[in-house]
Design a protein around this motif. Structure first.
Motif, short mmCIF file in Angstrom:
data_model
loop_
_atom_site.label_atom_id
_atom_site.label_comp_id
_atom_site.label_asym_id
_atom_site.label_seq_id
_atom_site.Cartn_x
_atom_site.Cartn_y
_atom_site.Cartn_z
N UNK A 39 102.07 -102.48 72.61
CA UNK A 39 100.77 -103.06 72.26
C UNK A 39 100.33 -104.20 73.16
N UNK A 40 101.27 -104.84 73.86
CA UNK A 40 100.95 -106.02 74.65
C UNK A 40 100.12 -105.65 75.87
N UNK A 41 99.08 -106.44 76.14
CA UNK A 41 98.17 -106.15 77.25
C UNK A 41 98.27 -107.17 78.37
N UNK A 42 99.26 -108.05 78.34
CA UNK A 42 99.42 -109.02 79.40
C UNK A 42 100.90 -109.20 79.69
N UNK A 43 101.24 -109.64 80.90
CA UNK A 43 102.66 -109.83 81.23
C UNK A 43 103.30 -110.89 80.35
N UNK A 44 104.59 -110.72 80.07
CA UNK A 44 105.30 -111.67 79.23
C UNK A 44 106.79 -111.61 79.56
N UNK A 45 107.50 -112.69 79.22
CA UNK A 45 108.94 -112.77 79.48
C UNK A 45 109.69 -112.73 78.15
N UNK A 46 110.63 -111.79 78.05
CA UNK A 46 111.55 -111.74 76.93
C UNK A 46 112.77 -112.60 77.26
N UNK A 47 113.13 -113.48 76.34
CA UNK A 47 114.33 -114.31 76.51
C UNK A 47 115.38 -113.91 75.47
#
Length: 453
Positions: A39-47
């Motif tokens: 569902x996410x539409x932008x870059x993101x970092x999983x920690x």
């Protein structure tokens, strides 16, 4: 060798990671992680999602011992700051072992060996796009060291992964991948990512390169652009992040990206994942029928409720109750409840363990020269303006000083200045066959109907 526990930014338990009987717990279940990715539409970092992966210890030194005398192809590029991209078809290539690469990368002068013609002070080396299935063809057990199933993709491991090993300054020119999304696990060193949304494609002057069927490249060197030749690039929105060991970067489909190594040695593992689940026509019709049925069932239940209210109205009037006021209050309460539910479901998924990549702008040419001088420093920035207010002549940095997790970063793009959206036929087909899209549409129809009635 691999860093000791606690040596990487991602190795210490973060808020929300939790502890159960002394064991570290991952912040997201595989099901939740996949839901976010879908569902996410932008870059993101999983920690804190890969701290227990065996591949967490895959430093270049360790891999050199595993691969022994295995010959690997390195792409050689110049440490320069001009405005022309160094496309893969214009680079020289060297066949060498990882041990030979590490010796050259330590700046140990040698008059022999595969790197003898490349001065370490002037060149970088990049072993990129190395598919596990070819690199470890005689060591297939090592595939299990990469556990993409933690992100909701059962059975996905090193077999579907690619390895990247580079020296400082090694980079991939700005491009977009025509397939799926990208998950990138940073193992050693840091990489700086420059990302641009798909809507900004016209500003990136796309071009095709021979023999590169799966990627579209930009004519621009995005870290040192020639704005006289490419004036529209000024309008492109740049998102930047420095990916650190232990973190996993999610890059949505069709996002442009330029990636550069900013430490002496970097090791990354990635996997391209197709987001559309393969389902049959029969299954797709089943999902659509369920959505329509849910809508009709809801309408039927509302009709029954209204009829019941009307039946009881006369009795309520006899008792001197203000039925009209009661119904108004009830309707307002129902709408407030539904609005609250919608807002809750639309709440940002971001927090300490899922960090959005934010809009940013830097004085890139001077920063890039700093990398080649070996300072190894992160970008330092200040809080930036609203994205719609950024101009080419006045740019403010929006990165935090240490680029660590900032939980209060806002994920919503609703306040951005409107931009033209390019929707392809593939995008429309993705929506039509994606069960999650069908479910969301059905929910919105149901909620919207109740608010309009």
């Amino acid at each position: 060798m691999a860093a000791a526990p606690g040596a990487t930014p991602d190795s210490a338990p973060a808020a929300g990671a939790g502890e159960v009987e002394g064991e570290r717990v991952k912040p997201f279940t595989p099901e939740k992680a996949k839901e976010i990715i879908m569902s996410l539409q932008q870059p993101a970092i999983f920690c804190n999602m890969a701290f227990d992966w065996p591949a967490h210890h895959w430093t270049a030194k360790h891999l050199s011992e595993v691969l022994h005398d295995k010959q690997i192809r390195f792409r050689m590029g110049m440490k320069r700051t001009d405005t022309v991209p160094q496309f893969e078809t214009t680079c020289a290539y060297v066949e060498a072992t990882l041990e030979e690469f590490l010796t050259w990368n330590c700046n140990q002068s040698t008059i022999s060996g595969p790197f003898r013609d490349y001065d370490h002070s002037k060149f970088w080396a990049y072993a990129d796009y190395k598919y596990f299935i070819s690199l470890f063809d005689d060591k297939t057990d090592i595939f299990q060291d990469v556990i993409w199933s933690d992100f909701g993709f059962p059975g996905r491991n090193g077999r579907e992964s690619t390895l990247w090993i580079g020296s400082m300054g090694a980079h991939t020119p700005c491009h977009l991948d025509s397939y799926g999304c990208n998950l990138v696990f940073q193992v050693q060193g840091r990489k700086r990512w420059h990302l641009f949304p798909p809507e900004d494609t016209p500003f990136l002057y796309p071009t095709r390169i021979p023999y590169e069927e799966s990627s579209v490249f930009s004519k621009i060197n995005v870290v040192n652009p020639d704005l006289q030749r490419f004036p529209q690039f000024c309008k492109a929105r740049r998102y930047m992040v420095t990916l650190k060991p232990g973190q996993v970067l999610f890059v949505p489909r069709h996002w442009w990206h330029y990636v550069e190594s900013i430490d002496p040695v970097t090791v990354s593992i990635n996997s391209w994942i197709e987001l559309v689940e393969e389902t049959s026509h029969e299954v797709n019709c089943h999902y659509l029928n369920r959505a329509v049925s849910a809508l009709f069932d809801y309408r039927t239940s509302k009709v029954v409720e209204i009829q019941a209210l009307r039946t009881n109205r006369d009795d309520m009037k006899k008792e001197g109750l203000n039925v009209h006021h009661h119904m108004e209050v009830e309707q307002m309460d129902d709408q407030d409840l539904l609005l609250g539910t919608i807002k809750q479901e639309a709440a940002s998924p971001f927090g300490p363990d899922l960090v959005p990549v934010i809009l940013s702008s830097e004085e890139l040419p001077s920063e890039r020269r700093g990398i080649f001088e070996g300072d190894g420093k992160d970008f330092v920035g200040k809080d930036g303006e609203h994205p719609g207010k950024l101009h080419c002549t006045k740019r403010q940095r929006t990165m935090s000083k240490n680029e660590d997790v900032v939980a209060e970063q806002t994920a919503s793009d609703s306040s951005m200045a409107p931009s033209q959206t390019f929707i392809s036929t593939d995008d429309l087909l993705d929506c039509l066959v994606n069960p999650q899209v069908t479910r969301i549409v059905a929910q919105l129809l149901i909620k919207g109907r109740s608010l309009w009635s």
